[in-house]
Write an enzyme that holds these catalytic residues in place. Structure first.
Site, PDB file in Angstrom:
ATOM      1  N   GLU B 178       0.855  -1.183   0.000  1.00  0.00           N
ATOM      2  CA  GLU B 178       0.000   0.000   0.000  1.00  0.00           C
ATOM      3  C   GLU B 178       0.889   1.230   0.000  1.00  0.00           C
ATOM      4  O   GLU B 178       1.816   1.344   0.816  1.00  0.00           O
ATOM      5  CB  GLU B 178      -0.916  -0.040   1.241  1.00  0.00           C
ATOM      6  CG  GLU B 178      -1.945   1.060   1.232  1.00  0.00           C
ATOM      7  CD  GLU B 178      -3.021   0.883   2.297  1.00  0.00           C
ATOM      8  OE1 GLU B 178      -3.370  -0.266   2.634  1.00  0.00           O
ATOM      9  OE2 GLU B 178      -3.506   1.914   2.803  1.00  0.00           O
ATOM     10  N   ARG B 179       0.615   2.108  -0.932  1.00  0.00           N
ATOM     11  CA  ARG B 179       1.421   3.326  -1.100  1.00  0.00           C
ATOM     12  C   ARG B 179       2.879   2.985  -1.385  1.00  0.00           C
ATOM     13  O   ARG B 179       3.794   3.706  -0.969  1.00  0.00           O
ATOM     14  CB  ARG B 179       1.297   4.250   0.108  1.00  0.00           C
ATOM     15  CG  ARG B 179      -0.139   4.569   0.505  1.00  0.00           C
ATOM     16  CD  ARG B 179      -0.985   5.046  -0.653  1.00  0.00           C
ATOM     17  NE  ARG B 179      -2.394   5.257  -0.262  1.00  0.00           N
ATOM     18  CZ  ARG B 179      -3.331   5.604  -1.131  1.00  0.00           C
ATOM     19  NH1 ARG B 179      -3.054   5.740  -2.422  1.00  0.00           N
ATOM     20  NH2 ARG B 179      -4.563   5.776  -0.730  1.00  0.00           N
ATOM     21  N   LYS B 298      -3.356   0.064  14.138  1.00  0.00           N
ATOM     22  CA  LYS B 298      -4.207   1.139  13.625  1.00  0.00           C
ATOM     23  C   LYS B 298      -5.621   0.766  14.021  1.00  0.00           C
ATOM     24  O   LYS B 298      -6.180  -0.197  13.508  1.00  0.00           O
ATOM     25  CB  LYS B 298      -4.074   1.235  12.099  1.00  0.00           C
ATOM     26  CG  LYS B 298      -4.998   2.243  11.433  1.00  0.00           C
ATOM     27  CD  LYS B 298      -4.744   2.301   9.923  1.00  0.00           C
ATOM     28  CE  LYS B 298      -5.673   3.331   9.246  1.00  0.00           C
ATOM     29  NZ  LYS B 298      -5.396   3.438   7.784  1.00  0.00           N
ATOM     30  N   GLU B 302     -10.158   5.060   9.730  1.00  0.00           N
ATOM     31  CA  GLU B 302     -10.393   4.699   8.329  1.00  0.00           C
ATOM     32  C   GLU B 302     -10.943   3.288   8.175  1.00  0.00           C
ATOM     33  O   GLU B 302     -10.499   2.510   7.339  1.00  0.00           O
ATOM     34  CB  GLU B 302      -9.095   4.855   7.516  1.00  0.00           C
ATOM     35  CG  GLU B 302      -8.559   6.279   7.558  1.00  0.00           C
ATOM     36  CD  GLU B 302      -7.327   6.470   6.675  1.00  0.00           C
ATOM     37  OE1 GLU B 302      -7.226   7.527   6.065  1.00  0.00           O
ATOM     38  OE2 GLU B 302      -6.473   5.563   6.630  1.00  0.00           O
ATOM     39  N   ASP B 376      -2.149  14.335   6.941  1.00  0.00           N
ATOM     40  CA  ASP B 376      -1.669  13.030   6.456  1.00  0.00           C
ATOM     41  C   ASP B 376      -0.481  13.173   5.511  1.00  0.00           C
ATOM     42  O   ASP B 376      -0.651  13.006   4.303  1.00  0.00           O
ATOM     43  CB  ASP B 376      -2.804  12.271   5.772  1.00  0.00           C
ATOM     44  CG  ASP B 376      -2.425  10.821   5.477  1.00  0.00           C
ATOM     45  OD1 ASP B 376      -1.380  10.376   5.980  1.00  0.00           O
ATOM     46  OD2 ASP B 376      -3.173  10.158   4.756  1.00  0.00           O
ATOM     47  N   GLU B 404       3.943   9.000  -1.071  1.00  0.00           N
ATOM     48  CA  GLU B 404       2.527   8.920  -1.437  1.00  0.00           C
ATOM     49  C   GLU B 404       2.003  10.240  -1.994  1.00  0.00           C
ATOM     50  O   GLU B 404       1.251  10.251  -2.960  1.00  0.00           O
ATOM     51  CB  GLU B 404       1.712   8.516  -0.194  1.00  0.00           C
ATOM     52  CG  GLU B 404       0.209   8.522  -0.413  1.00  0.00           C
ATOM     53  CD  GLU B 404      -0.575   8.122   0.836  1.00  0.00           C
ATOM     54  OE1 GLU B 404       0.055   7.797   1.866  1.00  0.00           O
ATOM     55  OE2 GLU B 404      -1.819   8.138   0.785  1.00  0.00           O
ATOM     56  N   HIS B 532      -3.647  18.668   0.657  1.00  0.00           N
ATOM     57  CA  HIS B 532      -4.653  17.681   0.256  1.00  0.00           C
ATOM     58  C   HIS B 532      -5.339  18.088  -1.050  1.00  0.00           C
ATOM     59  O   HIS B 532      -6.568  18.133  -1.141  1.00  0.00           O
ATOM     60  CB  HIS B 532      -5.689  17.523   1.378  1.00  0.00           C
ATOM     61  CG  HIS B 532      -6.367  16.164   1.389  1.00  0.00           C
ATOM     62  ND1 HIS B 532      -7.163  15.730   0.354  1.00  0.00           N
ATOM     63  CD2 HIS B 532      -6.369  15.163   2.291  1.00  0.00           C
ATOM     64  CE1 HIS B 532      -7.644  14.519   0.646  1.00  0.00           C
ATOM     65  NE2 HIS B 532      -7.164  14.149   1.804  1.00  0.00           N
ATOM     66  N   TRP B 554     -12.177  13.868   2.885  1.00  0.00           N
ATOM     67  CA  TRP B 554     -11.378  13.154   1.898  1.00  0.00           C
ATOM     68  C   TRP B 554     -11.349  13.912   0.569  1.00  0.00           C
ATOM     69  O   TRP B 554     -10.899  13.376  -0.444  1.00  0.00           O
ATOM     70  CB  TRP B 554     -11.933  11.735   1.659  1.00  0.00           C
ATOM     71  CG  TRP B 554     -11.553  10.760   2.725  1.00  0.00           C
ATOM     72  CD1 TRP B 554     -10.790  10.987   3.823  1.00  0.00           C
ATOM     73  CD2 TRP B 554     -11.917   9.369   2.783  1.00  0.00           C
ATOM     74  NE1 TRP B 554     -10.662   9.855   4.576  1.00  0.00           N
ATOM     75  CE2 TRP B 554     -11.346   8.832   3.964  1.00  0.00           C
ATOM     76  CE3 TRP B 554     -12.681   8.534   1.974  1.00  0.00           C
ATOM     77  CZ2 TRP B 554     -11.508   7.497   4.336  1.00  0.00           C
ATOM     78  CZ3 TRP B 554     -12.840   7.196   2.344  1.00  0.00           C
ATOM     79  CH2 TRP B 554     -12.262   6.689   3.518  1.00  0.00           C
TER      80      TRP B 554
END
Lengths: 711, 711
Positions: B178-179, B298, B302, B376, B404, B532, B554
């Site tokens: 992931e990423r 985590k 999310e 983030d 990312e 973002h 988001w």
């Protein structure tokens, strides 16, 4: 102490890691023994200048690289200027005039290598009608030294028997490889075209060394995106890289692309707008990739869209695409791997039923690509009944090099004997000697557009194929595509010498291991003609109990048909009558218990557990013994390989050794789980000396592998 | 001609490919200049024997490997037997008695390197209290030679300031990262534990060379499978391999595991059966991995399960796990990256709101792992308000090494200055000088269990990180984890010398490129405190128009809040009042337009388009100019790098060059798309000399990237 041993072991490997990790494949070019070096060096002392065409440039560079590694840096000198010059000649150049070379026999891709005298000096000529033949000749010449053969008096002529020698990559655009067990796709779509990984050159070199001249870059389960402008530009960057090596790129074509990326409401192959879409798409591709190879299509198979969605036929679909690429010299590969889920017919019969009636109706630039067997790349299948049955159609072979059904990358299974078994099968279509090889090379029916494709086992793993020995499967496929009648034992010898070294103390046992390895896998997985007994979805490990799901012919129980009374799939006249799809003499033999080879027994026959095998064993006892024989063979490979440590570099020896241990455990698992399952039907004891399974049936059934690769 | 150029170009690269493809990272150990060799060789002529513990064995082997490469093969000799012996000493061994070495100051992992005289002979002592310190000292010693420093009179003492120096791999069990933008996970779960890829040793070496001492093997978006017996055995094989290098393995713990693999109906942390499950699971792991590091969690973030699903708190969840691993010496990393979709609050405030009230309630073996900023990993974020706000809690830093939000692997962005910016930020929690670095190293609040984690950028790509320059981000992270106050320009110099060579004609321009590269990325992506604004899902390229979807926070429009009247997120008292989460002096400055740094302007303030920047430009003009400045910087990097061809091997030069061209095009894309979008609100012309976007806004909005990596 355990830690220390591990650490020291890994540490000792480390220095060798860069040198021998398998990346160099069979093109290692390590120095020959000093005793042999002098003779070679005398014959390969210099390379004559070549015209600076792309292919001749890479041919010369490869020759220089190879000789530098094998026998020392060659000089430059014109032929005749000194002894030991190698002359690369493309076409009837002045340099070879008067040598009387039989260039005419070489065709477009063949080559000759001949020792001649030029100006009184010993010279080796590598000649061809076109540049690519010279490159092929260079690889062949180097392989002679790599395998320890004399190069003093050469007179070699080699011409490929098959025109299109193809790799099929089942690689997705996100780099996941369907049925891939060697990492990600080597095609880095994300960074293309801005960056071409230098590995692409080594990929092209390796393929060219085998004569492979085409590669389908993406998965037959296709995305229309591969035909959009950004991806065409990416494919073009690969085509530019592969071109000097004689390799054309092909793309798969999702049949519904006119709707997905063309804005149309249909993909009906008889719709003018659809035909115009494909024409325009082909024109667009050829503008960027002038020598684009063409399309590979999986249509109306396993959920893929196709012409039948519109009430049209495979002919309609294939010919439409053929008309689009035809004016550019392109080819359409149309797969015969077709079976319908609405069709209750034996799946083994459906490909034949679908395609046989269309013989003679496909365009000249269409190749119908047929898997070696009628089910799906099982450890053993009788040859596909379409071979020999469509004399007026270009039939291409599709082999699977990646070991979807043969233990993934960690089982040592040399596929040469499997490919050879199919190619040597006699279809009897035109009497005795009508082998599958002669269908594939076009000689049986006088066909010109011939093809052999292999589903690649190549990935981003450093060793390319996931294991050292799986490189041999890429290699043997390439060699067979060049000559479908080549012997796979000799090929194994060549590969072993080039890959591990020419010491006979190494070569003899390794080749012996390899040659029996496929039969061993058949034994521990699916002996006596059993098939499709693997785990569901991932196809990893045994799953003879697999049943239910969306369709019967995706289950194991459908194929084994085991019950208290017996086991096997009756494909004789009392069953599905698939034997009737073969030429009468062939079908009659398959259907006759006295004639059929026991290796195919349960493929064609449903038999009682007490049926007597030739050995005198009952079917049950014989089955159990064969499972055990497969396991024993892997035991033997472990012992043999352990003894070869003195002859193999540490890193590769360790990797193979680790994998053989995994294979040993999994062969046992296959045996134990299969016996535990079938015993619930046979209800007979194991023959004397055959140990009980290590675990209960429930244990085997409960095993799950949610992260198996390649799905 | 174009083909020929490409082919020749790639061909010329080929011979160098094996030697310099980036695999060796900063541990290349290429020969030093001959002029320098003699002096080094005199000081490093021999290595004294060491006890054969795993770590001392690898330390000695590394020293030998390094010296062999750099200055020639060292001999073996006891200290005092000759000049130039290097003596590796772990603990107060007889060999160093009487040398008066300050071992006591070194702690468990520190080392010293000192030039001494033993028996009248010049000797270099690399000493530590434990074996691992010796290995760290060896890497440091080799780096001195690699970076061209004298080793004649050494007196170095180095002790890590942070106890747990961690990589976090967001690697899934199917090897998807992931990423991740550098291929697959290097952890080959499928073949483990039967086969340990030798690359695992090089991974451990590279990390040990930086002092990294822990690695979380799997993704924070976790699967419970990683805690089942088969995967524990796989992790154990990795732990065995990493152990000699001082690296402990950790696993992520999916909070709902008791239900998924434990057969329970709940994962309530106060349920006795749940607590028993975790106890037993920890016991099971420690039985196989005696030095297992612990869990990273985590939770309630999310979509991940967590204690709040049962009405419990983060304290309940973290302490339960801490109690399970505590008796074995294990640690629980509990992430503070928590925000609720039922929570209308400014997302930047939620982490603080959730965790601050629990200060002092977590167990001693819990580390609350806090991202550097409150949103983030954006190209620029002010430091997270939790730093300095939880003096009675172990707060660890979480940086993101993988890019990312910074162009993936094909943008050259050296993250050192970004990490340094956060670490040097003054929380003012205990007055001036209360930097984030001092929170992280524990000195501000006297905390012992300190930690810094980096989300790894490591994958199966041959160059490990996807690009040559992304190796520098792994490197600088490791160096900062050892010393959060280290200067990142000096680190860039070290890295460049070790990675490309010590020639100042190369080092000076490369370091200059690197040091400005992050500010350039901020400029062309999100200038003036914007954040973002990236594409949805994949986070690739600009997406300032992103809106809708499941949650406002988001989307891009939520963060930019652009309208005809202005732009920016008001986090002052008139807005979300996030500034109040900082120490008063800090918050007051952020909230004050006269005090706040313009780099954070739109993070904290919503301002009219005609707001005057310090330059005199309006906000709109200044924004546009900054986008352009970022593009220009990439232009400059392209020019600089092109000029460095004489000093860099061909293959790496080509790769970087290709990537810089990609970056140039994408920087332009970011600028153009952002300007095209924001101009629809600002409705103002571009300042003079600033070219219009290359395409329409609709063009940019229509771009799609269905196969982007790392999702």
């Amino acid at each position: 102490m355990r830690f220390l041993a591990l650490v020291l072991g890994l540490l000792l490997l480390a220095p060798a890691a860069r040198a021998e990790d398998g990346y160099d494949l069979w093109l290692r070019y390590k120095p020959v023994a000093e005793s042999a070096r002098v003779a070679y060096a005398a014959r390969a002392a210099a390379i004559a200048p070549v015209a600076e065409t792309p292919t001749l440039t890479v041919a010369r560079a490869e020759l220089e690289r190879g000789l530098t590694g094998l026998v020392g840096q060659p000089a430059s000198a014109a032929a005749g200027a000194r002894d030991g010059v190698i002359l690369l000649a493309s076409g009837a150049t002045p340099a070879i005039t008067g040598l009387g070379l039989p260039l005419k026999t070489l065709g477009e891709e063949g080559y000759l290598i001949r020792t001649v005298t030029v100006g009184g000096k010993a010279t080796t000529v590598i000649a061809a009608n076109r540049d690519i033949g010279v490159l092929y000749g260079v690889f062949r010449y180097l392989s002679l030294i790599q395998t320890g053969q004399s190069v003093d008096k050469l007179d070699i002529v080699s011409v490929p028997k098959v025109k299109l020698r193809m790799l099929n990559h089942w690689d997705n655009l996100d780099r996941h490889v369907e049925r891939g067990y060697s990492g990600q796709s080597i095609f880095d779509w994300w960074r293309l075209p801005g960056h071409v990984d230098p590995r692409m050159v080594d990929y092209a070199r390796a393929n060219a060394s085998l004569g492979i001249n085409g590669t389908v870059l993406n998965n037959v389960n296709a995305k229309a995106d591969s035909l959009t402008a950004p991806f065409i530009a990416k494919a073009a960057a690969l085509a530019d890289t592969f071109r000097p090596y004689g390799i054309k790129v092909y793309l798969t074509a999702r049949f519904s692309s006119p709707m997905e990326i063309g804005g149309l409401k249909t993909a009906d192959p008889l719709d003018p707008a659809v035909r115009a879409f494909w024409k325009a798409k082909a024109d667009e591709i050829y503008k960027t990739i002038p020598d684009f190879g063409g399309f590979l299509v999986k249509a109306n198979s396993e959920g893929q869209p196709g012409p039948q969605d519109y009430g049209r036929t495979h002919v309609d679909g294939a010919n439409m695409l053929a008309d689009a690429v035809g004016p550019h010299g392109g080819v359409v590969f149309w797969r015969a791997f077709v079976y319908s889920h609405e069709q209750p017919e034996d799946r083994a019969k459906q490909g034949y039923n679908e395609f046989k009636p269309f013989d003679g109706q496909f365009r000249d630039n269409v190749v119908i690509q047929v898997k070696n067997g009628a089910i799906d790349f099982q450890p053993r299948e009788p040859f596909h009944p379409l071979f020999g049955a469509m004399p007026k159609t270009n039939l291409g072979m599709e082999f699977q090099i990646t070991k979807e059904y043969l233990g993934f990358s960690t089982h040592l299974v040399y596929l040469g004997p499997m490919f050879e078994e199919t190619l040597a099968s006699d279809t009897m279509a035109k009497g005795k000697g009508s082998t599958v090889a002669k269908v594939i090379d076009g000689s049986l029916d006088g066909r010109k557009l011939t093809a052999m494709a292999g589903v690649a086992n190549i990935g981003s793993d450093r060793n390319w194929s996931g294991s050292q020995f799986d490189q041999a499967n890429w290699y043997v496929f390439g060699r067979l595509a060049w000559d479908p009648e080549a012997g796979t034992q000799a090929i194994a010898q060549d590969w072993t010498r080039m890959t591990f070294g020419a010491d006979p103390r190494l070569v003899t046992p390794v080749v012996s291991m390899m040659m029996g390895s496929r039969e061993a896998a058949v034994d521990y997985m699916t002996p006596l003609g059993l098939h499709h007994q693997m785990g569901e979805g991932h196809h990893y490990g045994p799953g003879p109990w697999v049943s239910g799901g969306p369709r019967a012919d995706w289950t194991s129980v459908y194929y084994a048909k085991a019950s208290e009374t017996g086991i096997g799939f009756d494909r004789t006249a009392t069953g599905s009558n698939a034997t009737a799809q073969y030429a009468p003499a062939v079908g009659a033999c398959y259907a006759d218990l006295k004639c059929v080879d026991e290796k195919d027994l349960l493929w064609f026959h449903h038999l009682p557990w007490d049926y007597r095998l030739k050995s005198g064993d009952t079917l049950w006892d014989g089955m159990v013994k064969r499972y055990g024989r497969g396991v024993s063979y892997v035991d033997g490979m472990n012992r043999t390989w352990a003894g070869l440590a003195p002859y193999v570099d540490a890193r590769r020896h360790r990797e193979v050794s680790d994998y053989l241990k995994i294979q040993r455990a999994e062969a046992q698992w296959w045996r134990d789980a299969s016996i535990a399952w079938f015993q619930t039907f046979a209800k007979r004891p194991l023959p004397a000396g055959e140990p009980a399974p290590n675990h209960t049936l429930e244990y085997y059934k409960a095993l799950g592998f949610p992260f198996a690769p390649g799905i």
